[in-house]
Design a protein around this motif. Sequence first.
Motif: not given
Length: 97
Positions: A38, A42, A45-46, A49
């Motif tokens: 992640s 990205d 962003c993840q 979570h």
Amino acid sequence: MTPSPTVADVAAEAEFQLLVAKDYQVWLCALARAIHLSHMHDGGCQAEHLASLVKYFDDTNFGNIESSIEQFQKIEKDHSAPQKTTSRNRGAGGAAC
């Protein structure tokens, strides 16, 4: 009083607990890799979570390793063979040490 577990019972339980611990390790490694990916692909962003899932596993004692260790310690304490006190005359032919 509960009956003493057999060696086979203890071995089967130990094998099961090791398999649980292995699965726990696989999950944590997969989550760590996913968090890393992640961040690489990205911008993380993840990651938050995924980290919350790790926290959930930790909060719910996923794997329950500590409980298993305590269980085996209790079996050892409750069902260990009696031990003789150390004797000065141990060894071949009872020769004094």
